[in-house]
Every structure is written in structure tokens, then in C-alpha cells.
Design a protein around this motif. Structure first.
Motif, PDB file in Angstrom:
ATOM      1  N   GLN A  58      45.631  40.150  46.397  1.00  0.00           N
ATOM      2  CA  GLN A  58      46.207  40.421  45.133  1.00  0.00           C
ATOM      3  C   GLN A  58      47.076  39.382  44.426  1.00  0.00           C
ATOM      4  O   GLN A  58      47.061  39.455  43.277  1.00  0.00           O
ATOM      5  CB  GLN A  58      47.023  41.641  45.144  1.00  0.00           C
ATOM      6  CG  GLN A  58      46.598  42.786  45.739  1.00  0.00           C
ATOM      7  CD  GLN A  58      45.436  43.488  45.449  1.00  0.00           C
ATOM      8  OE1 GLN A  58      45.165  43.463  44.559  1.00  0.00           O
ATOM      9  NE2 GLN A  58      44.340  43.470  46.624  1.00  0.00           N
ATOM     10  N   TYR A  59      47.349  38.355  45.205  1.00  0.00           N
ATOM     11  CA  TYR A  59      47.975  37.099  44.520  1.00  0.00           C
ATOM     12  C   TYR A  59      47.592  35.790  44.826  1.00  0.00           C
ATOM     13  O   TYR A  59      47.283  35.698  46.440  1.00  0.00           O
ATOM     14  CB  TYR A  59      49.436  37.317  44.597  1.00  0.00           C
ATOM     15  CG  TYR A  59      50.184  38.290  44.059  1.00  0.00           C
ATOM     16  CD1 TYR A  59      50.539  38.114  42.582  1.00  0.00           C
ATOM     17  CD2 TYR A  59      50.198  39.780  44.614  1.00  0.00           C
ATOM     18  CE1 TYR A  59      51.098  39.133  41.990  1.00  0.00           C
ATOM     19  CE2 TYR A  59      50.934  40.669  43.716  1.00  0.00           C
ATOM     20  CZ  TYR A  59      51.339  40.370  42.418  1.00  0.00           C
ATOM     21  OH  TYR A  59      51.826  41.584  41.866  1.00  0.00           O
ATOM     22  N   ALA A  60      47.186  34.877  44.107  1.00  0.00           N
ATOM     23  CA  ALA A  60      47.216  33.427  44.556  1.00  0.00           C
ATOM     24  C   ALA A  60      48.468  32.850  44.199  1.00  0.00           C
ATOM     25  O   ALA A  60      48.738  32.271  43.040  1.00  0.00           O
ATOM     26  CB  ALA A  60      45.980  32.778  43.589  1.00  0.00           C
ATOM     27  N   ILE A  61      49.245  32.793  45.280  1.00  0.00           N
ATOM     28  CA  ILE A  61      50.725  32.536  45.033  1.00  0.00           C
ATOM     29  C   ILE A  61      51.341  33.445  44.047  1.00  0.00           C
ATOM     30  O   ILE A  61      51.674  34.578  44.635  1.00  0.00           O
ATOM     31  CB  ILE A  61      51.076  30.849  44.700  1.00  0.00           C
ATOM     32  CG1 ILE A  61      50.379  30.013  45.766  1.00  0.00           C
ATOM     33  CG2 ILE A  61      52.432  30.565  45.009  1.00  0.00           C
ATOM     34  CD1 ILE A  61      50.537  28.590  45.456  1.00  0.00           C
ATOM     35  N   SER A  62      51.506  33.027  42.987  1.00  0.00           N
ATOM     36  CA  SER A  62      52.127  33.968  42.163  1.00  0.00           C
ATOM     37  C   SER A  62      51.342  34.331  40.910  1.00  0.00           C
ATOM     38  O   SER A  62      51.628  35.365  39.948  1.00  0.00           O
ATOM     39  CB  SER A  62      53.347  33.246  41.271  1.00  0.00           C
ATOM     40  OG  SER A  62      52.892  32.101  40.564  1.00  0.00           O
ATOM     41  N   VAL A  63      50.097  33.883  41.046  1.00  0.00           N
ATOM     42  CA  VAL A  63      49.087  34.355  39.852  1.00  0.00           C
ATOM     43  C   VAL A  63      48.226  35.641  40.344  1.00  0.00           C
ATOM     44  O   VAL A  63      47.507  35.489  41.356  1.00  0.00           O
ATOM     45  CB  VAL A  63      48.198  33.361  39.722  1.00  0.00           C
ATOM     46  CG1 VAL A  63      46.972  33.633  38.696  1.00  0.00           C
ATOM     47  CG2 VAL A  63      48.886  32.095  39.272  1.00  0.00           C
ATOM     48  N   PRO A  64      48.553  37.049  39.784  1.00  0.00           N
ATOM     49  CA  PRO A  64      47.837  37.895  39.976  1.00  0.00           C
ATOM     50  C   PRO A  64      46.160  37.914  39.865  1.00  0.00           C
ATOM     51  O   PRO A  64      45.655  36.993  39.129  1.00  0.00           O
ATOM     52  CB  PRO A  64      48.127  39.059  39.200  1.00  0.00           C
ATOM     53  CG  PRO A  64      48.665  38.483  37.775  1.00  0.00           C
ATOM     54  CD  PRO A  64      49.118  36.972  38.489  1.00  0.00           C
ATOM     55  N   LEU A  65      45.568  38.936  40.459  1.00  0.00           N
ATOM     56  CA  LEU A  65      44.072  39.015  40.487  1.00  0.00           C
ATOM     57  C   LEU A  65      43.460  38.906  39.346  1.00  0.00           C
ATOM     58  O   LEU A  65      42.448  38.472  38.919  1.00  0.00           O
ATOM     59  CB  LEU A  65      43.354  39.871  41.538  1.00  0.00           C
ATOM     60  CG  LEU A  65      41.969  40.114  41.577  1.00  0.00           C
ATOM     61  CD1 LEU A  65      41.309  39.074  42.440  1.00  0.00           C
ATOM     62  CD2 LEU A  65      41.514  41.310  42.110  1.00  0.00           C
ATOM     63  N   ALA A  66      44.178  39.649  38.174  1.00  0.00           N
ATOM     64  CA  ALA A  66      43.515  39.819  36.940  1.00  0.00           C
ATOM     65  C   ALA A  66      43.544  38.654  36.158  1.00  0.00           C
ATOM     66  O   ALA A  66      42.585  38.477  35.148  1.00  0.00           O
ATOM     67  CB  ALA A  66      44.464  40.861  36.052  1.00  0.00           C
ATOM     68  N   HIS A  67      44.321  37.568  36.521  1.00  0.00           N
ATOM     69  CA  HIS A  67      44.538  36.392  35.849  1.00  0.00           C
ATOM     70  C   HIS A  67      43.227  35.275  36.763  1.00  0.00           C
ATOM     71  O   HIS A  67      43.196  33.968  36.266  1.00  0.00           O
ATOM     72  CB  HIS A  67      45.651  35.499  35.903  1.00  0.00           C
ATOM     73  CG  HIS A  67      46.666  36.310  35.060  1.00  0.00           C
ATOM     74  ND1 HIS A  67      47.701  36.036  35.007  1.00  0.00           N
ATOM     75  CD2 HIS A  67      46.377  37.308  34.013  1.00  0.00           C
ATOM     76  CE1 HIS A  67      48.635  36.869  34.134  1.00  0.00           C
ATOM     77  NE2 HIS A  67      47.526  37.715  33.782  1.00  0.00           N
ATOM     78  N   GLN A  68      42.593  35.984  37.696  1.00  0.00           N
ATOM     79  CA  GLN A  68      41.629  35.035  38.299  1.00  0.00           C
ATOM     80  C   GLN A  68      40.146  35.340  38.110  1.00  0.00           C
ATOM     81  O   GLN A  68      39.502  34.443  37.982  1.00  0.00           O
ATOM     82  CB  GLN A  68      41.753  35.420  39.943  1.00  0.00           C
ATOM     83  CG  GLN A  68      43.095  34.641  40.698  1.00  0.00           C
ATOM     84  CD  GLN A  68      43.152  33.255  40.708  1.00  0.00           C
ATOM     85  OE1 GLN A  68      42.018  32.673  40.877  1.00  0.00           O
ATOM     86  NE2 GLN A  68      44.309  32.682  40.736  1.00  0.00           N
ATOM     87  N   THR A  69      39.923  36.560  37.691  1.00  0.00           N
ATOM     88  CA  THR A  69      38.354  36.959  37.517  1.00  0.00           C
ATOM     89  C   THR A  69      38.412  38.077  36.529  1.00  0.00           C
ATOM     90  O   THR A  69      39.360  39.017  36.510  1.00  0.00           O
ATOM     91  CB  THR A  69      37.709  37.229  38.769  1.00  0.00           C
ATOM     92  OG1 THR A  69      36.261  37.484  38.595  1.00  0.00           O
ATOM     93  CG2 THR A  69      38.387  38.511  39.544  1.00  0.00           C
ATOM     94  N   ALA A  70      37.259  38.308  35.868  1.00  0.00           N
ATOM     95  CA  ALA A  70      37.101  39.451  34.818  1.00  0.00           C
ATOM     96  C   ALA A  70      35.947  40.401  35.525  1.00  0.00           C
ATOM     97  O   ALA A  70      35.571  41.355  35.038  1.00  0.00           O
ATOM     98  CB  ALA A  70      36.576  39.238  33.515  1.00  0.00           C
ATOM     99  N   ALA A  71      35.440  39.820  36.761  1.00  0.00           N
ATOM    100  CA  ALA A  71      34.387  40.697  37.554  1.00  0.00           C
ATOM    101  C   ALA A  71      34.892  42.014  38.033  1.00  0.00           C
ATOM    102  O   ALA A  71      36.321  42.080  38.216  1.00  0.00           O
ATOM    103  CB  ALA A  71      33.717  39.591  38.888  1.00  0.00           C
ATOM    104  N   PRO A  72      34.109  42.815  38.068  1.00  0.00           N
ATOM    105  CA  PRO A  72      34.543  44.439  38.658  1.00  0.00           C
ATOM    106  C   PRO A  72      35.220  44.331  40.139  1.00  0.00           C
ATOM    107  O   PRO A  72      36.049  44.957  40.322  1.00  0.00           O
ATOM    108  CB  PRO A  72      33.119  44.931  38.675  1.00  0.00           C
ATOM    109  CG  PRO A  72      32.288  44.545  37.734  1.00  0.00           C
ATOM    110  CD  PRO A  72      32.742  42.927  37.713  1.00  0.00           C
ATOM    111  N   SER A  73      34.666  43.277  40.958  1.00  0.00           N
ATOM    112  CA  SER A  73      35.135  42.966  42.068  1.00  0.00           C
ATOM    113  C   SER A  73      34.875  41.192  42.617  1.00  0.00           C
ATOM    114  O   SER A  73      33.913  41.137  42.129  1.00  0.00           O
ATOM    115  CB  SER A  73      35.042  43.943  43.025  1.00  0.00           C
ATOM    116  OG  SER A  73      33.633  43.653  43.714  1.00  0.00           O
TER     117      SER A  73
END
Length: 403
Positions: free
Chosen positions: A229-244
Motif C-alpha cells: 500500500q505504500y512506497a515509503i510515504s507515497v500511497p498506491l493511488a499516487h503510483q498508478t491509475a490501473a485497476p490493479s
């Protein structure tokens, strides 16, 4: 667009035939084979109860058999040992015996399944957070943790154990894994590579290059993404817009699957099938495990700055250890005597870690030159000679001063 290069049509036909053959194996369309099922594969619910087959997230071509009871008990022992290792390592950091430790507390099921799905001749390429997976592959815990005590080398021989050195750069190990798989295929070896990464790593260019190369050359690689769920402090929603993250696989022409990363039973089933498919020539696959990092990114991180305690508590109820224990107890595979034996094994591992990391290591200065080149250059030989001479003079002066 111009005339396609010679052989392009043939390569496209070969790719289509390759995917059609794999899809026919499961009696489904190519689209259904490539895309993950709707939701994560989950065999145990959060209480540890076995879910009915129709509620396990499966679909035609994505059914998974229940692993044998003996295999599950072995996996549970590794799970308990892994949890104890995580807690012990965190304590060693606080005691100053390790420089840093990226805990996988809460993700141990992913780690254990990754190690146990592989054969003796298969390779694993872990990340910096995958120490439990490395130990589950049979590597001595002190050797595994050498890197984190601040030593100059990784601690173990990758070739001996077929485990790459734990990688701190996010995705370099994926490229290394693909290279090993390519070499094995060229040599005709029966080798599968499991290449591990986290959700943040899927934003790196090396991730794209590794998956693209593996798919084009139909290499026996299983890409295992632990989505915590997190890249250090960056949540998944800020990593990708893909469904999964598993959906990313289809863009490269490989199959993707999602699995509950806190369900050890489902993880073993999904990863074992992925390894078997890769070994049988069905090319690379991507498996995304949906899990959670219960503790901070490392001991240098303050997780309270970017996530809420309520979120952590929600995932605490999904703990893989308590879930697996409840299931094995309900099936009479685990009893009090078994629990005691496993707890003893976990404590023995923790003791081995404590004792090994409490030993002071006397560095050899000549190691500065010993492992740079197979054949040392003239300049290195001269530098080494000067250092040896200086150390000898210092030792002589110290001896003279004590008389």
C-alpha cells in the motif's frame, strides 16, 4: 507506417499461437487467461475459516487446489519463525547491532510462500524487505543480516544458494533475474526465476524493461509484487491509475493474478501454479499480493506522518499468523505440542541472530583490494603493498611502545 521488417508477421503469429496454446490449456479465452480474476484469490477468510470454492475469487482457468496439510504446517512454522525474526531484528536495531532494518512484519506470508514455491535449481531475487524469504530459503540468519549491520558485502554466496543479494535500489534485481532466466533458457536448463518487488517499484523504468524483455523472449520468470500500500510515504493511488498492479501484466502480453497477501494458503497455491506454468514453457507471469506493512518503512521512518492508526488497526485484524493458526487448529493439523515445537524453533532462530550479531567483526584491510578484480591491476597491487607496509610499521611502533 511503412513495410514491416522481414519476419514481423511470423513473430506476431508465433506470439498469438503461444498465448492461444496457454489459454486452451485452461479451456478459456486468451483475454480471460491474461487478465486477473475479479478480486483477489482468497482461500481463507480473515478468521482462518476455509471459504467455499465459489467464494474464493476463482473463475474458469483460475482455480487453485488446496495445498497438502504437511506443506501448510511447514509453511506455518516458517511464518512463525519469520515473525520472530522481524521482532528480533527490530530489537537489534535499537541496540545498535544493526544499522537499519526494513521490517516485513505483516508481510511474512508473502515471504514464506515466495521461498517455498521454488525448486532446488530455481533462483530468487529479493528486495531489501525480503529477509524472511531469504532465511526461509535456508540461508543462515546471521549471513542474511550481514548487509544490514553495515558490512561491505551481502553476507552470503548468491551462486551457492541461488538467491540474489538483497537489493536496495528498487528494481535492479528484476533485470538481474531476467538475465539469469534468459541465460538458463539459452542453456536449456530447467530453471524458474522468482523476481520480487514492491508496489513502488512498479513506477520504475527497470520494471518496464524487465517485464517487456521477459515477455518478448518468453522467459521462465514469475514477477512477484508485494503491494503493501505504500512506497515509503507515497500511497498506491499516487503510483498508478490501473485497476490493479496485476492488470499491468496484460500490456506486456503476460498473465496477471491478484492474491490475498495475508492468506498463506492462497499464496502457496497461486505462486506454485505460476512457477509450474513458467517451468512448462508458458512464459512469464505477474502475481500481485495485496498485503500491508504493519510497521514503519524502516527504523528511520515515522509512519504516523502519512497514515492513520485506524488503517493499521484494520489490517491488524487480517494478520497472516493468527489466520493460519486458526485454520490449522480447526483442521487438527496443529496442536499444543506442535505450537510448542514451533515456538522453540522460532526462539532458537532469534538466539542465533542475537549471538551472531553481538559478535564484533574484525575487518581485514586487505579486503579493500582482494575482491575488486579477478586479476589485480598493477596500481591495486602497489596500493596494497603500501597499506601492508604501513600497517606493519604501525604494529611495530605499537609493540615498541609497550616495552
Amino acid at each position: 507506417m511503412g513495410t514491416p521488417p522481414i519476419g514481423a508477421d511470423a513473430r506476431e503469429e508465433d506470439r498469438a499461437a503461444y498465448l492461444d496454446e496457454t489459454a486452451r490449456k485452461f479451456g478459456i479465452s486468451v483475454e480471460d487467461y491474461l487478465l486477473p480474476t475479479d478480486g483477489s484469490i482468497r482461500i481463507l477468510d480473515e478468521t482462518g475459516a476455509l471459504r467455499p470454492v465459489g467464494e474464493q475469487g476463482t473463475a474458469p482457468g483460475h482455480e487453485y487446489p488446496l495445498p497438502e496439510a504437511g506443506d501448510l504446517l511447514e509453511a506455518y512454522e516458517a511464518l512463525v519463525v519469520g515473525r520472530r525474526v522481524n521482532d528480533q531484528n527490530s530489537a537489534l536495531v535499537r541496540q545498535g547491532r544493526m544499522a537499519v532494518y526494513p521490517s516485513s512484519h505483516g508481510q511474512e506470508a508473502c515471504q514464506v510462500a515466495a521461498a517455498l514455491c521454488l525448486g532446488a535449481d530455481d533462483w530468487m531475487f529479493p528486495t531489501y524487505r525480503d529477509s524472511v524469504a531469504v532465511m526461509t530459503k535456508g540461508i543462515d540468519p546471521v549471513e542474511t543480516m550481514t548487509l544490514f549491520r553495515g558490512d561491505w558485502h551481502g553476507g552470503y554466496d548468491p551462486k551457492k544458494y541461488k538467491v540474489g543479494i538483497q537489493s536496495t535500489p528498487l528494481t535492479t534485481q528484476l533485470l538481474h533475474g531476467v538475465g539469469v532466466a534468459h541465460a538458463a533458457k539459452l542453456r536449456g536448463e530447467d530453471t524458474v526465476v522468482l523476481a520480487m518487488c514492491g508496489d513502488g517499484a512498479t513506477s520504475e523504468g527497470d520494471f518496464h524493461e524487465a517485464l517487456n524483455f521477459a515477455a518478448v523472449f518468453k522467459l521462465p520468470v514469475v514477477f512477484f509484487v508485494q503491494n503493501n500500500q505504500y512506497a515509503i510515504s507515497v500511497p498506491l493511488a499516487h503510483q498508478t491509475a490501473a485497476p490493479s498492479l496485476a492488470h499491468k501484466a496484460v500490456g506486456y502480453g503476460m498473465a496477471g493474478e491478484r492474491v490475498d497477501g495475508n492468506d498463506l494458503v492462497a499464496l502457496l497455491a497461486v505462486l506454485r501454479r505460476a512457477v509450474r506454468l513458467a517451468r512448462d514453457g508458458h512464459g512469464p507471469l505477474l502475481v500481485e499480493a495485496h498485503t500491508y506493512r504493519m510497521q514503519a518503512h524502516t527504523n528511520a521512518d515515522d509512519a504516523t506522518r502519512y497514515r492513520q492508526d485506524a488503517e493499521v488497526q484494520e489490517w491488524l485484524a487480517k494478520d497472516p499468523v493468527t489466520r493460519m493458526r486458526a485454520y490449522l487448529r480447526s483442521e487438527s493439523v496443529l496442536d499444543d505440542a506442535g505450537e510448542a515445537r514451533i515456538a522453540e524453533a522460532a526462539e532458537a532462530m532469534a538466539t542465533r541472530l542475537r549471538d551472531g550479531l553481538n559478535e564484533d567483526v574484525a575487518p581485514d584491510p586487505e579486503d579493500l583490494f582482494r575482491y575488486v578484480f579477478t586479476e589485480p591491476t598493477t596500481q591495486l597491487q602497489e596500493q596494497r603493498a603500501r597499506l601492508v607496509d604501513e600497517l606493519a610499521r604501525d604494529a611495530a611502533t605499537e609493540t615498541e611502545g609497550t616495552r
